[in-house]
Write a protein that holds these residues in place. Structure first.
Motif, PDB file in Angstrom:
ATOM      1  N   UNK A  41       0.827  -1.199   0.000  1.00  0.00           N
ATOM      2  CA  UNK A  41       0.000   0.000   0.000  1.00  0.00           C
ATOM      3  C   UNK A  41       0.860   1.247   0.000  1.00  0.00           C
ATOM      4  N   UNK A  42       2.084   1.147   0.498  1.00  0.00           N
ATOM      5  CA  UNK A  42       2.976   2.285   0.660  1.00  0.00           C
ATOM      6  C   UNK A  42       2.223   3.367   1.429  1.00  0.00           C
ATOM      7  N   UNK A  43       2.176   4.577   0.912  1.00  0.00           N
ATOM      8  CA  UNK A  43       1.493   5.643   1.646  1.00  0.00           C
ATOM      9  C   UNK A  43       0.162   6.031   0.999  1.00  0.00           C
ATOM     10  N   UNK A  44      -0.398   5.134   0.190  1.00  0.00           N
ATOM     11  CA  UNK A  44      -1.656   5.452  -0.490  1.00  0.00           C
ATOM     12  C   UNK A  44      -2.843   5.262   0.450  1.00  0.00           C
ATOM     13  N   UNK A  45      -3.959   5.784   0.049  1.00  0.00           N
ATOM     14  CA  UNK A  45      -5.166   5.633   0.845  1.00  0.00           C
ATOM     15  C   UNK A  45      -5.979   4.410   0.423  1.00  0.00           C
ATOM     16  N   UNK A  46      -5.406   3.581  -0.425  1.00  0.00           N
ATOM     17  CA  UNK A  46      -6.054   2.344  -0.862  1.00  0.00           C
ATOM     18  C   UNK A  46      -5.633   1.227   0.091  1.00  0.00           C
ATOM     19  N   UNK A  47      -6.599   0.451   0.553  1.00  0.00           N
ATOM     20  CA  UNK A  47      -6.290  -0.614   1.510  1.00  0.00           C
ATOM     21  C   UNK A  47      -5.599  -1.784   0.806  1.00  0.00           C
ATOM     22  N   UNK A  48      -4.906  -2.572   1.587  1.00  0.00           N
ATOM     23  CA  UNK A  48      -4.239  -3.747   1.035  1.00  0.00           C
ATOM     24  C   UNK A  48      -5.274  -4.739   0.507  1.00  0.00           C
ATOM     25  N   UNK A  49      -6.455  -4.774   1.120  1.00  0.00           N
ATOM     26  CA  UNK A  49      -7.518  -5.645   0.609  1.00  0.00           C
ATOM     27  C   UNK A  49      -7.929  -5.237  -0.806  1.00  0.00           C
ATOM     28  N   UNK A  50      -8.002  -3.938  -1.049  1.00  0.00           N
ATOM     29  CA  UNK A  50      -8.349  -3.459  -2.395  1.00  0.00           C
ATOM     30  C   UNK A  50      -7.250  -3.808  -3.400  1.00  0.00           C
ATOM     31  N   UNK A  51      -6.002  -3.720  -2.955  1.00  0.00           N
ATOM     32  CA  UNK A  51      -4.876  -4.063  -3.826  1.00  0.00           C
ATOM     33  C   UNK A  51      -4.943  -5.546  -4.184  1.00  0.00           C
ATOM     34  N   UNK A  52      -5.182  -6.395  -3.185  1.00  0.00           N
ATOM     35  CA  UNK A  52      -5.297  -7.833  -3.442  1.00  0.00           C
ATOM     36  C   UNK A  52      -6.473  -8.137  -4.375  1.00  0.00           C
ATOM     37  N   UNK A  53      -7.573  -7.460  -4.150  1.00  0.00           N
ATOM     38  CA  UNK A  53      -8.761  -7.671  -4.995  1.00  0.00           C
ATOM     39  C   UNK A  53      -8.446  -7.331  -6.449  1.00  0.00           C
ATOM     40  N   UNK A  54      -7.794  -6.191  -6.662  1.00  0.00           N
ATOM     41  CA  UNK A  54      -7.434  -5.779  -8.022  1.00  0.00           C
ATOM     42  C   UNK A  54      -6.418  -6.744  -8.635  1.00  0.00           C
ATOM     43  N   UNK A  55      -5.407  -7.135  -7.879  1.00  0.00           N
ATOM     44  CA  UNK A  55      -4.382  -8.059  -8.384  1.00  0.00           C
ATOM     45  C   UNK A  55      -5.000  -9.408  -8.734  1.00  0.00           C
ATOM     46  N   UNK A  56      -5.907  -9.900  -7.891  1.00  0.00           N
ATOM     47  CA  UNK A  56      -6.589 -11.176  -8.156  1.00  0.00           C
ATOM     48  C   UNK A  56      -7.415 -11.094  -9.430  1.00  0.00           C
ATOM     49  N   UNK A  57      -8.087  -9.981  -9.596  1.00  0.00           N
ATOM     50  CA  UNK A  57      -8.895  -9.769 -10.803  1.00  0.00           C
ATOM     51  C   UNK A  57      -8.010  -9.778 -12.050  1.00  0.00           C
ATOM     52  N   UNK A  58      -6.898  -9.069 -11.991  1.00  0.00           N
ATOM     53  CA  UNK A  58      -5.983  -9.003 -13.143  1.00  0.00           C
ATOM     54  C   UNK A  58      -5.445 -10.391 -13.480  1.00  0.00           C
ATOM     55  N   UNK A  59      -5.056 -11.135 -12.466  1.00  0.00           N
ATOM     56  CA  UNK A  59      -4.473 -12.466 -12.661  1.00  0.00           C
ATOM     57  C   UNK A  59      -5.529 -13.558 -12.858  1.00  0.00           C
ATOM     58  N   UNK A  60      -6.783 -13.192 -12.621  1.00  0.00           N
ATOM     59  CA  UNK A  60      -7.889 -14.127 -12.757  1.00  0.00           C
ATOM     60  C   UNK A  60      -7.699 -15.358 -11.855  1.00  0.00           C
ATOM     61  N   UNK A  61      -7.327 -15.075 -10.611  1.00  0.00           N
ATOM     62  CA  UNK A  61      -7.165 -16.118  -9.598  1.00  0.00           C
ATOM     63  C   UNK A  61      -7.812 -15.634  -8.308  1.00  0.00           C
ATOM     64  N   UNK A  62      -7.994 -16.528  -7.378  1.00  0.00           N
ATOM     65  CA  UNK A  62      -8.585 -16.141  -6.093  1.00  0.00           C
ATOM     66  C   UNK A  62      -7.580 -15.346  -5.268  1.00  0.00           C
ATOM     67  N   UNK A  63      -8.112 -14.502  -4.410  1.00  0.00           N
ATOM     68  CA  UNK A  63      -7.243 -13.740  -3.499  1.00  0.00           C
ATOM     69  C   UNK A  63      -6.470 -14.696  -2.591  1.00  0.00           C
ATOM     70  N   UNK A  64      -7.086 -15.827  -2.254  1.00  0.00           N
ATOM     71  CA  UNK A  64      -6.423 -16.818  -1.398  1.00  0.00           C
ATOM     72  C   UNK A  64      -5.191 -17.399  -2.110  1.00  0.00           C
TER      73      UNK A  64
END
Length: 189
Positions: free
Chosen positions: A147-170
């Motif tokens: 997250x560094x110093x952004x106002x985006x939560x790590x959960x949102x980052x994981x959600x976006x990364x999972x979507x891009x990779x087309x895999x589950x967050x788990x």
């Protein structure tokens, strides 16, 4: 392993002070020996900051040497200096893991970094379609999320990364944990 009290230490290029750099390097070296220090960084090169570039290179090299000596990973801050950063890492035989923090560059640069066996860490940049496309092409074995110093939560980052990779967050979380375990194996206990 509990990570709450784990951290990194380093001299960021923005905060290098020519007048007391030897003292700062000494303090950083002492702090880096602590058991709860997992890595050195952020350290690296930044062409957009006010710090003299030659001084940045000198301080970066000292931190690479120290990371090699104590076998701890480096977390790299790099802005418009990827070629120089990779060259310095090569010249100084960086032997322990390297993570390029906050990656926000071209696919060609990403591939050069990965070809050296290094890792890329992504955060809010994943919301940018250009970075999203680059991220989609990078193997899971070479990524971290932040997250560094952004106002985006790590959960949102994981959600976006999972979507891009087309895999589950788990599944993504398990792979990033595996990447971390790989890096931590380099640290002497």
């Amino acid at each position: 392993m509990l990570f709450r009290s784990k951290y990194s230490v380093g001299i960021h290029p923005w905060y290098i002070n020519r007048d007391n750099i030897n003292d700062e390097l000494s303090k950083m070296k002492i702090a880096a020996l602590k058991e709860n220090v997992l890595a050195l960084g952020e350290c690296g090169l930044d062409r957009l900051c006010q710090t003299d570039f030659k001084l940045q290179e000198k301080v970066f090299i000292e931190q690479i040497k120290w990371a090699n000596e104590i076998a701890k990973p480096l977390i790299i801050h790099c802005v418009k200096a990827h070629h120089e950063t990779l060259q310095i890492l090569k010249e100084h035989n960086k032997t322990s893991p390297v993570i390029f923090h906050g990656f926000n560059n071209k696919e060609e640069i990403a591939q050069k970094i990965i070809s050296q066996g290094y890792y890329l860490s992504f955060g809010k940049q994943l919301m940018n379609p250009t970075i999203e496309k680059i991220f989609s092409k990078i193997s899971l074995e070479h990524i971290f999320l932040e997250t560094d110093d952004s106002d985006i939560s790590i959960d949102e980052i994981y959600k976006q990364a999972s979507k891009i990779k087309n895999i589950s967050a788990e599944r993504l979380s398990l792979q990033i944990k595996k990447n971390l375990e790989t890096i931590l194996k380099s640290i002497p206990i």
